[in-house]
Motif scaffolding. Structure first.
Motif, short mmCIF file in Angstrom:
data_model
loop_
_atom_site.label_atom_id
_atom_site.label_comp_id
_atom_site.label_asym_id
_atom_site.label_seq_id
_atom_site.Cartn_x
_atom_site.Cartn_y
_atom_site.Cartn_z
N LEU A 104 0.92 4.34 -2.83
CA LEU A 104 0.58 5.53 -2.47
C LEU A 104 1.58 6.75 -2.86
O LEU A 104 1.24 7.81 -3.50
CB LEU A 104 -0.08 5.62 -1.16
CG LEU A 104 -1.20 5.11 -0.70
CD1 LEU A 104 -1.55 5.14 0.96
CD2 LEU A 104 -2.46 5.88 -1.14
N THR A 135 0.84 -1.20 -0.08
CA THR A 135 0.08 -0.13 0.00
C THR A 135 0.77 1.14 0.07
O THR A 135 0.66 2.03 -0.84
CB THR A 135 -0.97 0.07 1.11
OG1 THR A 135 -1.83 -1.21 0.97
CG2 THR A 135 -1.85 1.33 1.46
N ASN A 137 1.35 7.47 -6.24
CA ASN A 137 -0.27 7.73 -6.67
C ASN A 137 -0.87 6.69 -7.55
O ASN A 137 -1.60 6.96 -8.49
CB ASN A 137 -0.05 9.06 -7.26
CG ASN A 137 -1.60 9.89 -7.44
OD1 ASN A 137 -2.53 9.37 -6.57
ND2 ASN A 137 -1.76 10.90 -8.18
N VAL A 138 -0.86 5.35 -7.03
CA VAL A 138 -1.63 4.35 -7.67
C VAL A 138 -2.61 3.65 -6.81
O VAL A 138 -2.28 3.65 -5.47
CB VAL A 138 -0.44 3.08 -8.12
CG1 VAL A 138 -1.25 1.96 -8.58
CG2 VAL A 138 0.68 3.64 -9.14
N ASP A 139 -3.64 3.20 -7.22
CA ASP A 139 -4.69 2.72 -6.10
C ASP A 139 -4.02 1.32 -5.59
O ASP A 139 -3.51 0.57 -6.27
CB ASP A 139 -5.90 2.32 -7.16
CG ASP A 139 -6.94 1.51 -6.42
OD1 ASP A 139 -6.83 1.66 -5.02
OD2 ASP A 139 -7.88 1.09 -6.93
N PRO A 140 -3.91 1.25 -4.40
CA PRO A 140 -3.58 0.32 -3.36
C PRO A 140 -3.96 -1.00 -3.98
O PRO A 140 -3.42 -2.16 -4.07
CB PRO A 140 -3.40 0.47 -2.12
CG PRO A 140 -3.60 2.14 -1.95
CD PRO A 140 -4.47 2.40 -3.36
N ALA A 141 -5.47 -1.28 -4.14
CA ALA A 141 -5.89 -2.29 -4.74
C ALA A 141 -5.35 -3.02 -5.75
O ALA A 141 -5.14 -4.22 -5.91
CB ALA A 141 -7.45 -2.22 -4.57
N LEU A 142 -5.15 -1.88 -6.91
CA LEU A 142 -4.55 -2.29 -8.09
C LEU A 142 -3.26 -2.69 -7.67
O LEU A 142 -2.82 -3.91 -8.47
CB LEU A 142 -4.52 -1.18 -9.07
CG LEU A 142 -4.00 -1.27 -10.56
CD1 LEU A 142 -4.83 -2.34 -11.31
CD2 LEU A 142 -4.13 0.10 -11.29
N ALA A 200 0.00 10.41 -3.66
CA ALA A 200 -1.14 10.40 -3.55
C ALA A 200 -1.87 11.81 -2.93
O ALA A 200 -2.97 12.22 -3.05
CB ALA A 200 -1.91 9.20 -2.98
#
Length: 195
Positions: A32, A28, A35-40, A85
């Motif tokens: 962050l 995670t 700036n990438v979605d942690p789920a992705l 992020a």
């Protein structure tokens, strides 16, 4: 909260890269920072998704270094800026290596991302020949090793490049131990009676 998590340790986290399938996996905090979605990031995102988080002035150089490492299997150590992020621009040191198969094709890469923002700010505030007495000598050595490593990347001497990779790796490991020691000391001081 992102800043507090990064301040807790200079080592932001690890990444894994499945090269044939173009999938980068991170935890995670690394997600962050880019700036990438942690789920992705947990399920795997393309390398381009992470490259998009790199400062535009540093993106092409960083992508070129990653390609070089993937093609040769050599260690890759790059310092560049990211926009996290929370909108903050941070300096990171990215250190990794790609494993090649028997035919010389890139298979898997792995590495670590270290926050260099404070070091970079100190470096900018103190001239290169200046000495910061508040810093551990190992931190000064790390900066000099990184500068030497970056300079040697332009020299067509693979042995010198490998030696600088190894030195930078060992200094990085020692720095990680120093950070862990400081963190443990801080936790111990916080839980001592009278604090």
């Amino acid at each position: 909260m992102l800043q507090q998590a990064i301040d807790a340790t200079d080592v932001i986290g690890r990444w894994e890269y499945d090269v044939p399938n173009d999938r980068v996996y991170t935890d995670t905090l690394v997600a962050l920072v880019f700036n990438v979605d942690p789920a992705l990031a947990e399920t795997g995102a393309s390398l381009d998704v992470f490259l998009a988080g790199i400062h535009p002035e540093d993106r092409a150089r960083t992508a070129q270094e990653i390609r070089r490492s993937a093609e040769t299997g050599m260690c890759c150590t790059i310092e560049y800026r990211v926009r996290s992020a929370d909108g903050v621009v941070r300096w990171v040191l990215d250190r990794g290596r790609t494993v090649l198969d028997e035919a010389g094709r890139p298979q898997r890469g792995s590495g670590v991302v270290i926050d260099m923002t404070r070091t970079r700010c100190r470096r900018d505030a103190n001239p290169p020949d200046g000495h910061d007495p508040d810093r551990n000598p190992l931190e000064n050595a790390a900066e000099h090793c990184l500068a030497a490593h970056n300079a040697l990347q332009a020299v067509p001497e693979p042995l010198l490049q490998r030696m600088s990779d190894m030195l930078l790796l060992e200094v990085g490991r020692s720095l990680a131990r120093l950070v862990d020691e400081r963190r443990r000391r801080g936790v111990n001081e916080a839980v001592q009676p009278g604090h």
